[in-house]
Design an enzyme around this catalytic site. Structure first.
Site, short mmCIF file in Angstrom:
data_model
loop_
_atom_site.label_atom_id
_atom_site.label_comp_id
_atom_site.label_asym_id
_atom_site.label_seq_id
_atom_site.Cartn_x
_atom_site.Cartn_y
_atom_site.Cartn_z
N HIS A 355 0.98 -1.44 0.18
CA HIS A 355 0.10 0.10 -0.03
C HIS A 355 0.91 1.21 -0.02
O HIS A 355 1.92 1.02 0.29
CB HIS A 355 -1.02 -0.04 0.93
CG HIS A 355 -0.25 0.31 2.47
ND1 HIS A 355 -0.03 1.38 3.12
CD2 HIS A 355 0.00 -0.93 3.33
CE1 HIS A 355 0.64 0.97 4.28
NE2 HIS A 355 0.60 -0.31 4.51
N CYS A 372 3.26 -4.65 6.55
CA CYS A 372 2.88 -4.58 5.25
C CYS A 372 4.16 -4.25 4.21
O CYS A 372 5.18 -3.78 4.91
CB CYS A 372 2.05 -3.56 5.08
SG CYS A 372 0.29 -3.88 5.72
#
Length: 451
Positions: A355, A372
């Protein structure tokens, strides 16, 4: 939040009397009546059909068999007429009728009861099970040694599946019409537990335009997953025929409907994330097309350590609220966080996404995320827009290994391990009709085989 998923022959003994149908060549006198009754001549064709004509409440997983004691079998057709639902509306609109007809036409191929004829043409056995609560008509054509033909018929009914004991598909990934990545598995979720896993596996037929082999593995009693030995070859169509109607999933539980799933495998895109070099390299159809600076998990805890292994991209969101409470870190905890992120692509079920992270000033230099893969906004947007469900994403350089059941971590098993975990234990060739094993197998037979 705007969420968007990716475009999204063993024979059973049957305790039924056989329908033995004899054909005798009979002549007619000129202008006279056809001969009738039993002739003194020996029959020139003799076929036997099981289940017998007139039988009722036949178990749906009973194989249809046709045997020739005199002559050979030329052709067998099996026609099924399901009973009308009790709540059927006789006054349904013409539009609804047209829709139903269209659905029936689309399901015709998977609903067809095909069969296998032995080499000498003396035994035909159905490949698939029968729809519960149906009237079944079997028409078999036999041929005498002298070349004359005769037709034989048996009509019987099958046992209905009772409410609460009807196995149905609850969901599947991908869905028809999807374009997917080369690592995409076929995932089928059922509404009831499956005890007779061998029969259900055998009822699932995978056909691809480019030949390969694969096998099914079970994750719990309600989810079965097909994975190929190697990644799919790109640019091809794959069809999954779910011949589930009549399969005995558990004692007294039968599948009630067949399904067909067709999807496209698109280009080959494989992304490699190296947490030590802080780079992500994207290769498409064998050529490197992108090299992004990234930042992976800071590894201060296991939860904040990015998992290493072969992941698959699962779903994506243009905007997503990431709340650590969803991965077991509740509000009030020192490590709690809640972030608004853009261009998020999921690659596990333990909270891992690629992301945009415009706040991270160490992209390409250090690992500072909660697990992430942080990217610049422009790079994250590119990856979001150019990812298919089922694209492989391989992470290296961390000490936390991806679990096989964490998201779609199915490539974490070697092919040998995957094949060994199949109930059938045999690879399924996708360029050949049918599947290993027999969908006619009963719960009792599976229990015997497991002993």
């Amino acid at each position: 939040m705007e969420g968007r998923a990716f475009p999204a022959a063993r024979r059973l003994g049957v305790g039924l009397a056989a329908a033995s149908l004899l054909f005798t060549v009979a002549c007619s006198g000129s202008g006279g009546e056809e001969a009738s009754g039993v002739s003194n001549e020996s029959p020139t064709v003799e076929l036997t059909i099981v289940p017998a004509d007139g039988e009722t409440e036949v178990a749906p997983n009973t194989p249809v068999t046709v045997t020739a004691s005199i002559g050979t079998i030329e052709e067998v057709t099996v026609t099924q007429t399901p009973a009308a639902p009790e709540d059927a509306d006789a006054s349904a609109s013409p539009e609804a009728a047209e829709t139903e007809e269209a659905e029936e036409a689309g399901a015709g191929e998977v609903d067809e009861i095909t069969g296998t004829l032995n080499e000498d043409g003396t035994e035909w056995v159905s490949d698939w099970t029968l729809t519960p609560g149906s009237t079944v008509t079997v028409v078999a054509t036999g041929k005498s040694p002298e070349g004359e033909t005769a037709e034989f018929t048996s009509t019987f009914t099958t046992l209905e599946a009772t409410p609460g004991h009807r196995l149905e598909v609850q969901s599947n990934f991908p869905v028809s019409g999807d374009v997917v990545g080369v690592g995409m598995p076929v995932i089928i979720n059922f509404d009831l537990p499956v005890e007779n896993k061998a029969a259900v596996e055998a009822a699932l037929e995978v056909v691809s335009e480019k030949p390969t082999q694969g096998a099914w593995n079970w994750f719990g009693d309600q989810t079965v997953v097909f994975r190929t030995e190697e990644y799919w070859e790109p640019y091809q169509k794959v069809t999954v025929n779910m011949h589930l109607a009549g399969v005995q999933a558990a004692e007294g539980v039968y599948g009630i409907e067949n399904h067909q799933l067709t999807f496209e495998v698109g280009r080959s895109q494989i992304s490699e994330v190296d947490s030590e070099t802080h780079r992500m390299v994207v290769t498409r159809d064998g050529e490197q097309i992108k090299d992004f600076p990234i930042s992976t998990g800071n590894a201060t805890t296991r939860a904040y350590t990015t998992t290493s292994g072969t992941h698959l991209t699962m779903e994506k969101y243009q905007h997503l609220v990431m709340d650590s409470a969803t991965v077991g870190i509740p509000p009030g905890h020192p490590d709690y966080y809640k972030l608004d992120v853009n261009y998020a692509v999921r690659f596990s079920n333990s909270g891992e996404f690629t992301h945009a992270a415009p706040w991270n000033g160490s992209l390409g230099q250090a690992n500072l995320s909660h697990g992430c893969v942080n990217m610049s906004t422009a790079d994250a947007q590119w990856f979001y827009e150019n990812s298919y469900m089922g694209d492989p994403l391989v992470v290296t350089g961390t000490d936390r290994e991806l679990e096989v059941d964490n998201g779609w971590g199915y490539w974490q098993r070697s092919w040998e391990e995957w094949l060994a975990n199949s109930t059938l234990g045999e690879a399924d060739r996708t360029d050949e009709p049918g599947s290993p094993g027999s969908p006619h197998r009963s719960v009792g037979e599976q229990a015997e085989a497991a002993e």
